[in-house]
Enzyme design. Sequence first.
Site, PDB file in Angstrom:
ATOM      1  N   ASP A   1       1.079  -1.143  -0.136  1.00 23.73           N
ATOM      2  CA  ASP A   1      -0.107  -0.099  -0.082  1.00 23.73           C
ATOM      3  C   ASP A   1       1.006   1.414   0.010  1.00 23.73           C
ATOM      4  OD1 ASP A   1      -2.399   1.858   0.581  1.00 23.73           O
ATOM      5  OD2 ASP A   1      -1.455   1.702   2.447  1.00 23.73           O
TER       6      ASP A   1
ATOM      7  N   ASP B   1      -2.173  -1.133   6.006  1.00 24.21           N
ATOM      8  CA  ASP B   1      -2.800  -0.151   6.912  1.00 24.21           C
ATOM      9  C   ASP B   1      -3.973   0.036   7.281  1.00 24.21           C
ATOM     10  OD1 ASP B   1      -2.672   1.992   4.807  1.00 24.21           O
ATOM     11  OD2 ASP B   1      -3.023   3.327   6.685  1.00 24.21           O
TER      12      ASP B   1
END
Length: 227
Positions: free
Chosen positions: A11, A176
């Site tokens: 990410d 996350d």
Amino acid sequence: MGGSVPPLAVDIDGTLSRADSSIDGRVLDVLREWDAPVVVATGKALPYPVALCQYIGVPPRVVAENGGVGLAEDEITYHGDREAAQRVVDEYVEAGYGTGWGRVDLVNKWRETEVAVAREQPLGPLEELAARHGLHVVDTGFAYHVKSPGMNKGRALRDVAAALDYGLSAFVAVGDSQNDVEMLAEVGTGYAVGNADEAAKAAADAVLDAEYADGFLAAVERILDEA
């Protein structure tokens, strides 16, 4: 790095960044020198991760728009319905709310499979309208994204992995947020950085104490130790 490292999916916001959303420069050489395919997986529209890959110096292997778009080996796949998402947001605006992006909406300008609304806007009415249209809203921690059910980073990463001649279980992933859940759960090993939300932490195989890019670099250390 040795040749035994696994392919990596990572990410961007909250994982490769600092707390202020700027990219931490330390991660760039790590990604460029990774001795296996690197896939950048993000909630942003396709041009953003493609540009990041170009500036890093790695091939553009990308999951964009929370899994709405996948790109690998000159092939693009789509998993979402921008027109359906736009209808939801149009009704949201007609009901007196807004997208929150101002007159020039660069957040949605290049989106092809979903529409994003600023987190300062009311979530409840947006979720109600999305459900009425058979769609879903995901909170990435940066925006509310109206998207098709079943559209997620894990599904798009499966297509990208196949284009690279890998199974999804061969990958490690670092993330996350709620929009990383399927990706973290479906790869061989998923790592959540310390600032991750509870959904991402629950989906991951390991949770780092270090946050943001420090957490990503700590995950890299573990991956290399185990390679």
